[in-house]
Design a protein around this motif. Structure first.
Motif, short mmCIF file in Angstrom:
data_model
loop_
_atom_site.label_atom_id
_atom_site.label_comp_id
_atom_site.label_asym_id
_atom_site.label_seq_id
_atom_site.Cartn_x
_atom_site.Cartn_y
_atom_site.Cartn_z
N UNK A 179 -6.52 14.21 -9.10
CA UNK A 179 -5.57 13.31 -8.45
C UNK A 179 -4.38 14.15 -7.95
N UNK A 180 -3.66 13.66 -6.93
CA UNK A 180 -2.60 14.48 -6.32
C UNK A 180 -1.57 15.03 -7.30
N UNK A 181 -1.16 14.24 -8.30
CA UNK A 181 -0.13 14.68 -9.23
C UNK A 181 -0.66 14.74 -10.68
N UNK B 273 -4.10 9.31 -12.86
CA UNK B 273 -3.80 8.03 -12.24
C UNK B 273 -3.30 8.26 -10.83
N UNK B 274 -3.32 7.21 -10.01
CA UNK B 274 -2.93 7.42 -8.61
C UNK B 274 -2.45 6.12 -7.94
N UNK C 254 0.71 8.61 -8.03
CA UNK C 254 1.19 9.27 -9.25
C UNK C 254 0.57 8.61 -10.47
N UNK C 255 0.37 9.37 -11.57
CA UNK C 255 -0.16 8.79 -12.81
C UNK C 255 0.80 7.78 -13.44
N UNK C 256 0.39 7.25 -14.58
CA UNK C 256 1.17 6.23 -15.29
C UNK C 256 2.33 6.90 -16.03
N UNK C 257 3.53 6.78 -15.49
CA UNK C 257 4.70 7.46 -16.04
C UNK C 257 5.95 6.65 -15.73
N UNK C 258 6.88 6.59 -16.66
CA UNK C 258 8.08 5.75 -16.51
C UNK C 258 8.98 6.19 -15.36
N UNK D 106 -2.57 -0.47 -3.19
CA UNK D 106 -2.60 0.36 -1.98
C UNK D 106 -3.69 1.42 -2.02
N UNK D 107 -3.86 2.12 -3.15
CA UNK D 107 -4.88 3.16 -3.21
C UNK D 107 -6.28 2.58 -3.03
N UNK D 108 -6.53 1.41 -3.64
CA UNK D 108 -7.83 0.77 -3.48
C UNK D 108 -8.02 0.25 -2.05
N UNK D 109 -6.95 -0.26 -1.45
CA UNK D 109 -7.05 -0.71 -0.06
C UNK D 109 -7.32 0.46 0.87
N UNK D 110 -6.72 1.61 0.57
CA UNK D 110 -6.97 2.81 1.37
C UNK D 110 -8.45 3.20 1.29
#
Length: 325
Positions: free
Chosen positions: A62-64, A76-77, A97-101, A125-129
């Motif tokens: 994933x990107x990050x 996560x993304x 980005x992953x799951x982060x506060x 958005x990621x799923x729509x993409x």
């Protein structure tokens, strides 16, 4: 300035923990306070179970992402938050980005969420993409009969997009009859596999498979008409699948096409950037009907306890994570 944060890490196969993290505000970056993130069940489940093939450890990053698929890994993304620093301060943005506060990302990676899209829906958005990319790979045209086999989040969104093309007849196909209501809310027909062709009104011009099962792929091939395209949108990780290429597969001259969001299809690549595609996906989320794809919500603090159950539940679509009060 370094700020403290917390993030969800998969520390070993089948185990998730919240660990401390830090984020430093850097030039050409922004600090984002997370409002929501989305759990993408299909891919995150494979990661959580340690089922990412070693050959794909780099291509599936994933990107990050931090860490590696051999664990521990922060994965996560789909994060939505409010920019806390710089010229974009106050802007609600989407980031892969992953799951982060709280996190820091390059300004170019923080894509503004349109005012017409509620932040809680923007986690799609990621799923729509991905769904948009599938539509491009499938080449759906006005008037086509389209079958979507497997109505997880990506399959449902792909059907939603296809149903908005003039004259199309779109049928979502699933073994779970409870998906009928979802199909109706998205403007699609619904059928259990044995009744799909009858419900569709004939052989399909385009079939999209997204169930990640052998039985689903067999149903997809059976629904395809002569010289139709079957788009394989599933990812099986380390799993193997049997493909039924006997019978009428060759006689019907079917085309089996893989779709993967990591690349923009060749017929769009000369003009489209990843940023443009993501901005377009966000703009496609204005319809309140899409809220039906949020199948549940958890507080970030509860993820270590809930994460495995969320991923195992077959009824999970997009599970939303809420941060703060």
């Amino acid at each position: 300035m370094v700020q403290h944060s917390r993030a969800l890490w998969i520390t070993e196969a089948g185990r998730a923990e919240i660990l401390s993290a830090s984020c430093e505000d850097l030039p050409d970056h922004c600090v984002v306070e997370t409002l929501f993130s989305g759990i993408s069940r299909g891919t995150e489940r494979l990661v959580f179970q340690g089922r990412v093939p070693r050959s794909e450890h780099e291509t599936m990053r994933a990107p990050f992402q931090e860490g590696a698929f051999t664990f521990p890994v922060k994965y996560g993304y789909s994060s939505v938050g409010r920019v806390m620093s710089g010229a974009q301060a106050g802007q609600v943005v989407f980031c892969l980005y992953p799951h982060q506060e709280r996190f820091v990302c390059p300004l170019a990676a923080a894509v503004p969420v349109p005012h017409a899209v509620p932040p809680g829906r923007a986690v799609l958005a990621a799923n729509m993409e991905t769904a948009l990319n599938i539509i491009w790979d499938a080449g759906v045209m006005p008037g086509d009969r389209v079958a979507v086999v497997g109505t997880g989040t990506v399959g449902a969104l792909t059907g939603y997009l296809a149903a908005r093309m003039p004259g199309t007849q779109v049928c979502l196909v699933d073994i779970d009859p409870a998906r009928a209501g979802l199909a109706e809310s998205l403007g699609c027909r619904f059928a259990l596999p044995p009744h799909a062709q009858e419900t569709l009104g004939g052989e399909a011009d385009v079939v999209i498979h997204s169930s990640a099962t052998d039985a689903g792929l067999a149903s997809a091939l059976a629904l395809a008409g002569c010289e139709a395209v079957v788009v394989e949108a599933s990812w099986y990780g380390t799993g193997q699948t049997a493909i039924g290429l006997g019978g009428a597969f060759h006689q019907r001259r079917l085309r089996l096409v893989a779709s993967q969001v990591g690349r923009i299809p060749a017929n769009h690549a000369a003009r489209w950037t990843y940023r443009r595609r993501l901005e377009t996906a966000l703009g496609l989320l204005t319809d309140p009907a899409l809220d039906a794809l949020i199948s549940g919500e958890s507080r970030f603090e509860d993820l270590p306890r809930d994460y495995a159950a969320i991923l195992d539940a077959p009824g999970t679509l997009c599970h939303r994570v809420r941060y703060g009060d």
